[in-house]
Design an enzyme around this catalytic site. Sequence first.
Site, PDB file in Angstrom:
ATOM      1  N   GLY A  82       0.788  -1.221   0.000  1.00  0.00           N
ATOM      2  CA  GLY A  82       0.000   0.000   0.000  1.00  0.00           C
ATOM      3  C   GLY A  82       0.818   1.268   0.000  1.00  0.00           C
TER       4      GLY A  82
ATOM      5  CD  GLU B 147      -1.666   0.912   3.853  1.00  0.00           C
ATOM      6  OE1 GLU B 147      -0.747   1.699   4.160  1.00  0.00           O
ATOM      7  OE2 GLU B 147      -1.490  -0.094   3.139  1.00  0.00           O
TER       8      GLU B 147
ATOM      9  CG  HIS C 234      19.376   2.930   2.072  1.00  0.00           C
ATOM     10  ND1 HIS C 234      18.240   2.199   1.765  1.00  0.00           N
ATOM     11  CD2 HIS C 234      19.382   3.984   1.218  1.00  0.00           C
ATOM     12  CE1 HIS C 234      17.601   2.786   0.762  1.00  0.00           C
ATOM     13  NE2 HIS C 234      18.272   3.864   0.415  1.00  0.00           N
TER      14      HIS C 234
END
Length: 401
Positions: free
Chosen positions: A11, A39, A215
């Site tokens: 979502g 959602e 990251h």
Amino acid sequence: MSKLVVLVCGGGNGAHTTAGLAAYRENMESRVLTLFKDEAERWTNLMKENDFTVQVSDANTNTSTDLKAKPTIVSKDPATVVPGAHLIIFTMPAFAHPTYFEAIRPHLDDGAIIIGMPGQPGFEFQCFDILKDKAKSCTIMSFESLPWAARILEFGKTVQILGTKASLMGSIINAKTKPPHDPLQSMQKVLGSNPVLKQTSNYLEPYLLTKAIVHPPIMYARWKDWDGKPLDKVPLFYQGVDEMAAKYLSGVADELMATAKAFQSQNPKLDMSHVIHLTDWYRQDYAKDITDKTNLMTCLQTNAAYDGLVHPMIEKDGKFMPNFGYRYLVEDVPNGLVVTKGLALIAGVKTPYTDEVLLWCQKTMEKEYMVDGKLTGKDIQETRCPQRYGYSTIDDLVSIL
């Protein structure tokens, strides 16, 4: 050819974008399965009164194109949306993959195509582990990253594509049951002309091409010597990369290259020729967005697709503290760095850069994955490293091809 039925799982940014693009295509049905809280209900209700729009922005021309089309159904019930789906695309973070694998398993049709976008390292290990015999009747695909940088502007209404990659590498493990639609061509139809999808030689190549290792080194370089005091300003993430961050990022990427070379030299079945260095990947996939391609640091600093993206922070009283509970660590360490470390162990490759970054990450996360250079820590079952699933040799890795 019958209508292509696309089920988008998730979502978030990727789900909004993929569902909108699929809905916009001719002879294609777009469905969404989102299991998170309410959602599905919220998204469904919003579409009753509003259009659903994918805004495609072009940073080079400063223009934007609106694609308006609604998914046929957004549901929380897998029994409603999984049967009949030809393409089942996972766009949620990897930590949520097990929940979705469990949800779709009872309802999968033979010949379904399951796609991780991105699958993240270990996607296939987990898929076969949870779906078991069901997985053998499905084609399993996994892409190295999302096709674009995208963000939700209004949940259930509008999502914006900030930048699109020129190409995207993905692996395919063919099923015993031939799917009614060609896997790669079908996925290309969903995405459109860009990025151009390319097939890797095997499922391990995307693991070593992975952007899941980007990251943690950037986080490490920025915060390893942090004095614990709050900051007055939120630092840029990619465009704030300095020589120190580029050193660790490039070092980890070098170790991925070395692992790929070791695999190929030890087992000729493993063609790893698609594995390129992270620097070359940026030059290739963000060719139109990067203004200075001199080195890895300049590629990140001058990438227009990364304009304004900052470090994950927690604000309090106008000051900012780093958010070490963000996905850049909690997602990309157990489902990225730990997996590539596991592959390097199998290949017999030394990984000093990975080890240094990983030790800081697990200490910061209060986890234990690596002990004395081996993946024997108490929290290893929370990861997708090959050792967790019983893969300890190159032959083990080849056995699922």
